[in-house]
Design a protein around this motif. Structure first.
Motif, PDB file in Angstrom:
ATOM      1  N   MET A   1     -28.966  89.049   1.129  1.00 40.25           N
ATOM      2  CA  MET A   1     -30.253  89.174   1.816  1.00 40.25           C
ATOM      3  C   MET A   1     -30.052  89.479   3.291  1.00 40.25           C
ATOM      4  N   GLY A   2     -28.983  88.952   3.849  1.00 42.38           N
ATOM      5  CA  GLY A   2     -28.792  89.176   5.269  1.00 42.38           C
ATOM      6  C   GLY A   2     -27.351  89.014   5.648  1.00 42.38           C
ATOM      7  N   GLN A   3     -27.105  89.057   6.924  1.00 45.58           N
ATOM      8  CA  GLN A   3     -25.757  88.881   7.413  1.00 45.58           C
ATOM      9  C   GLN A   3     -25.748  87.801   8.464  1.00 45.58           C
ATOM     10  N   ASP A   4     -24.587  87.122   8.589  1.00 49.05           N
ATOM     11  CA  ASP A   4     -24.479  86.058   9.576  1.00 49.05           C
ATOM     12  C   ASP A   4     -24.562  86.636  10.975  1.00 49.05           C
ATOM     13  N   ALA A   5     -25.282  85.915  11.845  1.00 49.85           N
ATOM     14  CA  ALA A   5     -25.370  86.348  13.238  1.00 49.85           C
ATOM     15  C   ALA A   5     -25.575  85.132  14.114  1.00 49.85           C
ATOM     16  N   GLN A   6     -24.732  84.962  15.101  1.00 51.51           N
ATOM     17  CA  GLN A   6     -24.951  83.890  16.059  1.00 51.51           C
ATOM     18  C   GLN A   6     -25.990  84.314  17.068  1.00 51.51           C
ATOM     19  N   CYS A   7     -26.705  83.310  17.602  1.00 52.06           N
ATOM     20  CA  CYS A   7     -27.627  83.590  18.692  1.00 52.06           C
ATOM     21  C   CYS A   7     -26.834  84.249  19.815  1.00 52.06           C
ATOM     22  N   PRO A   8     -27.266  85.393  20.327  1.00 56.16           N
ATOM     23  CA  PRO A   8     -26.507  86.069  21.384  1.00 56.16           C
ATOM     24  C   PRO A   8     -26.315  85.158  22.590  1.00 56.16           C
ATOM     25  N   PRO A   9     -25.134  85.187  23.224  1.00 56.20           N
ATOM     26  CA  PRO A   9     -24.860  84.295  24.355  1.00 56.20           C
ATOM     27  C   PRO A   9     -25.541  84.789  25.623  1.00 56.20           C
ATOM     28  N   TYR A  10     -26.866  84.811  25.644  1.00 59.37           N
ATOM     29  CA  TYR A  10     -27.623  85.281  26.800  1.00 59.37           C
ATOM     30  C   TYR A  10     -27.918  84.076  27.689  1.00 59.37           C
ATOM     31  N   GLY A  11     -27.024  83.828  28.631  1.00 58.07           N
ATOM     32  CA  GLY A  11     -27.213  82.721  29.566  1.00 58.07           C
ATOM     33  C   GLY A  11     -27.362  81.402  28.833  1.00 58.07           C
ATOM     34  N   ASP A  14     -27.440  80.135  24.587  1.00 61.36           N
ATOM     35  CA  ASP A  14     -26.365  79.974  23.634  1.00 61.36           C
ATOM     36  C   ASP A  14     -26.231  78.498  23.281  1.00 61.36           C
ATOM     37  N   HIS A  15     -26.810  78.092  22.151  1.00 62.06           N
ATOM     38  CA  HIS A  15     -26.782  76.700  21.726  1.00 62.06           C
ATOM     39  C   HIS A  15     -25.956  76.521  20.466  1.00 62.06           C
ATOM     40  N   GLY A  16     -25.080  77.472  20.171  1.00 63.51           N
ATOM     41  CA  GLY A  16     -24.206  77.340  19.025  1.00 63.51           C
ATOM     42  C   GLY A  16     -24.915  77.406  17.695  1.00 63.51           C
ATOM     43  N   LEU A  17     -26.094  77.968  17.650  1.00 64.92           N
ATOM     44  CA  LEU A  17     -26.831  78.077  16.394  1.00 64.92           C
ATOM     45  C   LEU A  17     -26.222  79.150  15.505  1.00 64.92           C
ATOM     46  N   GLN A  18     -26.188  78.879  14.219  1.00 61.91           N
ATOM     47  CA  GLN A  18     -25.754  79.851  13.235  1.00 61.91           C
ATOM     48  C   GLN A  18     -26.988  80.373  12.508  1.00 61.91           C
ATOM     49  N   ILE A  57     -36.877  80.625  17.404  1.00 64.61           N
ATOM     50  CA  ILE A  57     -37.502  79.874  18.495  1.00 64.61           C
ATOM     51  C   ILE A  57     -37.578  78.394  18.144  1.00 64.61           C
ATOM     52  N   ALA A  58     -38.004  78.095  16.930  1.00 61.51           N
ATOM     53  CA  ALA A  58     -38.101  76.701  16.491  1.00 61.51           C
ATOM     54  C   ALA A  58     -36.748  76.005  16.562  1.00 61.51           C
ATOM     55  N   LEU A  59     -35.694  76.706  16.168  1.00 61.80           N
ATOM     56  CA  LEU A  59     -34.361  76.110  16.148  1.00 61.80           C
ATOM     57  C   LEU A  59     -33.818  75.896  17.564  1.00 61.80           C
ATOM     58  N   ILE A  60     -34.035  76.837  18.456  1.00 61.35           N
ATOM     59  CA  ILE A  60     -33.574  76.653  19.835  1.00 61.35           C
ATOM     60  C   ILE A  60     -34.296  75.478  20.470  1.00 61.35           C
ATOM     61  N   ILE A  61     -35.607  75.389  20.262  1.00 57.12           N
ATOM     62  CA  ILE A  61     -36.366  74.268  20.835  1.00 57.12           C
ATOM     63  C   ILE A  61     -35.866  72.943  20.280  1.00 57.12           C
ATOM     64  N   ALA A  62     -35.633  72.874  18.973  1.00 57.64           N
ATOM     65  CA  ALA A  62     -35.136  71.632  18.372  1.00 57.64           C
ATOM     66  C   ALA A  62     -33.757  71.266  18.908  1.00 57.64           C
ATOM     67  N   ARG A  63     -32.907  72.266  19.122  1.00 60.58           N
ATOM     68  CA  ARG A  63     -31.568  71.990  19.638  1.00 60.58           C
ATOM     69  C   ARG A  63     -31.615  71.583  21.114  1.00 60.58           C
ATOM     70  N   ARG A  64     -32.478  72.212  21.898  1.00 55.36           N
ATOM     71  CA  ARG A  64     -32.568  71.903  23.330  1.00 55.36           C
ATOM     72  C   ARG A  64     -33.258  70.573  23.591  1.00 55.36           C
ATOM     73  N   HIS A  65     -34.151  70.175  22.693  1.00 52.02           N
ATOM     74  CA  HIS A  65     -34.969  68.972  22.905  1.00 52.02           C
ATOM     75  C   HIS A  65     -34.783  68.048  21.704  1.00 52.02           C
ATOM     76  N   PRO A  66     -33.796  67.170  21.750  1.00 47.50           N
ATOM     77  CA  PRO A  66     -33.394  66.391  20.577  1.00 47.50           C
ATOM     78  C   PRO A  66     -34.441  65.437  20.026  1.00 47.50           C
ATOM     79  N   THR A  67     -35.505  65.151  20.799  1.00 46.69           N
ATOM     80  CA  THR A  67     -36.540  64.255  20.287  1.00 46.69           C
ATOM     81  C   THR A  67     -37.780  65.006  19.798  1.00 46.69           C
ATOM     82  N   VAL A  87     -32.670  76.672   9.058  1.00 48.09           N
ATOM     83  CA  VAL A  87     -32.846  75.251   9.367  1.00 48.09           C
ATOM     84  C   VAL A  87     -31.762  74.434   8.666  1.00 48.09           C
ATOM     85  N   HIS A  88     -31.532  74.741   7.382  1.00 44.47           N
ATOM     86  CA  HIS A  88     -30.521  74.010   6.604  1.00 44.47           C
ATOM     87  C   HIS A  88     -29.119  74.229   7.178  1.00 44.47           C
ATOM     88  N   ARG A  89     -28.781  75.456   7.524  1.00 47.02           N
ATOM     89  CA  ARG A  89     -27.452  75.773   8.045  1.00 47.02           C
ATOM     90  C   ARG A  89     -27.145  75.024   9.336  1.00 47.02           C
TER      91      ARG A  89
END
Length: 234
Positions: A1-11, A14-18, A57-67, A87-89
């Motif tokens: 269905m798709g290919q793996d891609a990390q969030c681009p390291p734009y400043g 970059d939160h290490g999301l897969q 966007i949802a994943l970056i916000i969740a990673r940046r704001h742990p609560t 989300v699962h990954r």
């Protein structure tokens, strides 16, 4: 269905999301990353992402704001499935929920006044403007085919608690439409920043924060230059 891609390291984005994205068709771009950084999220806040796509966007916000706890809405089944997989990954099932739903009928499944913050990267283009994307999921994400800005703003107002904030990224060329739509629904624009690709280039995007039922007072931030060192002589 798709290919793996990390969030681009734009400043700071970059939160290490897969993330996985479609090999062809709709793929998130810098506007989603800029919005995730622009959004000001409070401790233990309930956040709503309208039109989440692959969930970036949802994943970056969740990673940046742990609560923070994020609910993300996506109409297209292919993208909603992709967002759930992302989300699962990233092990964020306890704080990010993906709902497959139609924003045009949001009142039927979103609780009124439940969220402290709403984020959205709406489709920018009218259906008849420019060349329509060939791939259906991309066309629906970038053109106002399945929904439009007014309906997204209406969904945001319905979902926000009094004093809640909405954060949007939109085409700078259509800024008047965005700001007038926000004011019409009493999502008062409070913070605005134009985004330019290079120095001396006209703005391509605008980032806006609005507050539900607030008074008039807008802070225009310094412009954001994505490539400040680029030679603009061409």
């Amino acid at each position: 269905m798709g290919q793996d891609a990390q969030c681009p390291p734009y400043g700071p984005t970059d939160h290490g999301l897969q993330l996985i994205q479609p090999e062809k068709g709709y793929r998130f771009s810098v506007d989603a990353l800029l919005l995730a950084e622009f959004a000001r999220i409070r401790q233990r806040e309930r956040v709503l992402d309208l039109g989440t796509g692959c969930g970036v966007i949802a994943l970056i916000i969740a990673r940046r704001h742990p609560t923070a706890v994020v609910t993300a809405i996506e109409l297209q089944p292919e993208l909603a499935a992709l967002a759930r997989e992302n989300v699962h990954r990233n092990g964020l099932e306890d704080r990010v929920e993906i709902i497959e739903g139609d924003l045009n009928k949001s009142r039927s499944f979103l609780k009124a006044g439940h969220y402290g913050a709403v984020v959205s990267n709406p489709p920018y283009r009218a259906p008849a403007s420019g060349r329509l994307c060939i791939e259906p999921t991309e066309a629906r994400a970038r053109h106002e085919i399945l929904t439009d800005l007014d309906r997204i703003l209406e969904a945001g107002r319905h979902a926000l608690r009094p004093g809640g904030r909405i954060f949007l990224v939109y085409s700078a060329d259509r800024s008047v439409r965005l700001l007038s739509g926000m004011r019409r629904l009493r999502l008062e624009p409070k913070r605005l920043r134009f985004v330019h690709a290079r120095p001396n280039c006209r703005a391509s995007l605008v980032l806006v924060e609005g507050v539900k039922d607030a008074g008039e007072e807008l802070h225009v931030l310094p412009p954001l230059i994505l490539h400040p060192q680029c030679d603009t002589r061409d």
